[in-house]
Design a protein around this motif. Sequence first.
Motif, PDB file in Angstrom:
ATOM      1  N   ASP A   1      30.540  50.190  34.181  1.00 46.38           N
ATOM      2  CA  ASP A   1      30.725  49.447  32.932  1.00 46.38           C
ATOM      3  C   ASP A   1      29.411  49.379  32.164  1.00 46.38           C
ATOM      4  OD1 ASP A   1      31.416  47.735  30.918  1.00 46.38           O
ATOM      5  OD2 ASP A   1      32.492  46.330  32.217  1.00 46.38           O
TER       6      ASP A   1
ATOM      7  N   ASP B   1      28.687  47.284  29.931  1.00 50.76           N
ATOM      8  CA  ASP B   1      28.450  45.918  29.455  1.00 50.76           C
ATOM      9  C   ASP B   1      27.361  45.206  30.242  1.00 50.76           C
ATOM     10  OD1 ASP B   1      30.409  46.225  27.536  1.00 50.76           O
ATOM     11  OD2 ASP B   1      32.007  45.414  28.800  1.00 50.76           O
ATOM     12  N   THR B   2      26.941  45.798  31.348  1.00 50.32           N
ATOM     13  CA  THR B   2      25.901  45.163  32.167  1.00 50.32           C
ATOM     14  C   THR B   2      24.692  46.083  32.286  1.00 50.32           C
ATOM     15  OG1 THR B   2      26.729  46.070  34.252  1.00 50.32           O
ATOM     16  CG2 THR B   2      27.680  43.981  33.510  1.00 50.32           C
TER      17      THR B   2
END
Length: 286
Positions: free
Chosen positions: A248, A250-251
């Motif tokens: 992901d 998003d991190t």
Amino acid sequence: MRKIGLVTSLLVVLLMSSCGTKKIAELEEKNKKTQEMLDSATVKLNSCLEEKASLTSTNSALKDQNDMLRANNQELINNMGNLTTLTKKGADNLEKSLESLREKDLTIRKLNEAITRRDSVNLALVQSLKGVLGNLDDEDIEISVEKGVVFVSISDKLLFSSGSTRVTAKAKEVLGKVAKVVNNKPDFEFMVEGHTDTDPISTAAVKDNWDLSVLRATSIVRILQDDYGVDPKRMTAAGRSQYIPVADNDTREGKAKNRRTRIVVLPKIDQFYEMIEDGMKDANIN
């Protein structure tokens, strides 16, 4: 005298009359018996005629039945002939089908043997790579096999500085070990893929993530060719930008995993087909 003669005549007449009556009675009795015999014979004759008519009818029915049985028998004979023809055709078709199955089974077996040999070579390659790279942190480098292809994934923190296409000194040491293995496996080709995260980049030298991924891949290829003598004909440089992430974005951790360079080791297609062709030359097939 005349009286005596008359009496005598009367006696003669009486005697004759008596004899005639007796004769008639006998004839009548005989006639009666004859009539009874005639009646009995007539009854028997009628019975015989009726029996004859019955036998004639039965004979006609049996003849019709016999004719029908003959026709059925002939039809059965004809059907047996047709069945024999069909059975022979069926046997021929079955034999052809079995032969085709045998050929397919043999082909599949040879394909499986070729795949097994390829997998054995891949396993040896993986063991060699793990042998030379085994002292590295698992987070920095990962070796795997997917669908008959060997992948070596190296994190960007080991290869490049942030946003840079210049290979670090530590990375050159790692690439030298990879080059040693691939140089000993001349039957393999490989592709160097650059991957990025989704953070945009735009500098004077790098336009976007496509540029960054391709330029990093070409930097790796040049080092393998110029510093470690890997045949350039065996290499392909490719950029995949941000579009094949493994985590992901998003991190921070996910982005770090997505920023990577992947070396895809491929058996030469013609080499693989040669394995199959060699197997197809088996005496069992011929």
